[in-house]
Scaffold this active site. Sequence first.
Site, mmCIF file in Angstrom:
data_model
loop_
_atom_site.group_PDB
_atom_site.id
_atom_site.type_symbol
_atom_site.label_atom_id
_atom_site.label_comp_id
_atom_site.label_asym_id
_atom_site.label_seq_id
_atom_site.Cartn_x
_atom_site.Cartn_y
_atom_site.Cartn_z
ATOM 1 C CB SER A 145 -0.536 0.319 1.068
ATOM 2 O OG SER A 145 -1.503 0.981 1.444
ATOM 3 C CE1 TYR A 158 -2.836 -2.052 4.966
ATOM 4 C CE2 TYR A 158 -3.257 0.353 4.223
ATOM 5 C CZ TYR A 158 -3.208 -1.534 4.280
ATOM 6 O OH TYR A 158 -3.139 -1.622 2.621
#
Length: 252
Positions: A145, A158
Site C-alpha cells: 500500500s 498498517y
Amino acid sequence: MMHSKALSRKTAIIIGASSGIGYATALALAGEGANIVVGARRIERLENLVQKIESMNGAALAIRTNVRELSDVENLVVGAKKKFGGVDIFVNSAGIMPLSLMRKMRVVEWLNTIDINFKGAVHGLAAILPTFLEQKYGHLVFVSSIASRKVFPGSAFYSASAAALRTLAEGLRLELSPYDQIKVTLVETGYVQTEIFDTIEDEEMKRSVRTQLDHISILKPEEVASAILYALLQPPHADINEIVIKPTAEPV
C-alpha cells in the site's frame, strides 16, 4: 496458427487469491498461459477459481494456506513443484487493513496486521527463496500500500507494516537481482475495490473511509493485476523495482 502465450510453461504461486487483487492476478497470469497455484484460507473460493481457470483451458491447483504459518506456505511451494515441476513467479497479495486510532488500544488488531501484512510476506520469502536461489532465477512480487509513504491518523500499524515490507523488498533487490536473475517488484496501491475494507472493525474509521470512497472512482483489482503482469512480462535485463498505482482522484 497457434501463438505461444507470454507466460507459457511458467508456474506462478499467488497468495491471498481468494478475492481481490490476488484473484484477479491469478486470472490475468492464467490468461497468459501460466500454471497457477493459489493459496488462501477460504479453500472453497480457491476451488471455484481453479474451475474458472480450467474453463479457460488453463492449469491450476488450490491449497489451503494460512500465511501466519510458515509450514503452510512451505507446503504451498512443495505442492506447486510436485504438480508443475517448479516455480517461476511468487506473488504475495495477502493483507488486512484494520484502521483505528492508537488511543483505542485495539492491540489484537495491531498484532494481526503485523502477522498477516509483514510476517506473512516473510513466510512467503522464506518458503520460496531457497528454490529461487537454487535455480538462479525467479520473480517475487509483493503487493502492498501507498500507506508506506503516507501515515494518517488511524493508519499507524498498517503504515508501519507497509513501510517494513517496502524496506524488505528493496533490501532483497539489492542482494539478489545484481547477482542472479531473481527479480523483486513491490506494487503499492491506493484505494482498490476489494474486501480489505471489511477488515476495518472500528466504526468511526470505517465511516471516514467510506466517505472518502464515495467521492472518487477507485481502482478495480483487474487494473492492479495488469500492472503486475506488466512487471512480469519485462525482458530478463529489465527489472521493475516498484509500481505505485492509485486512483487519479485520490488526494495523497
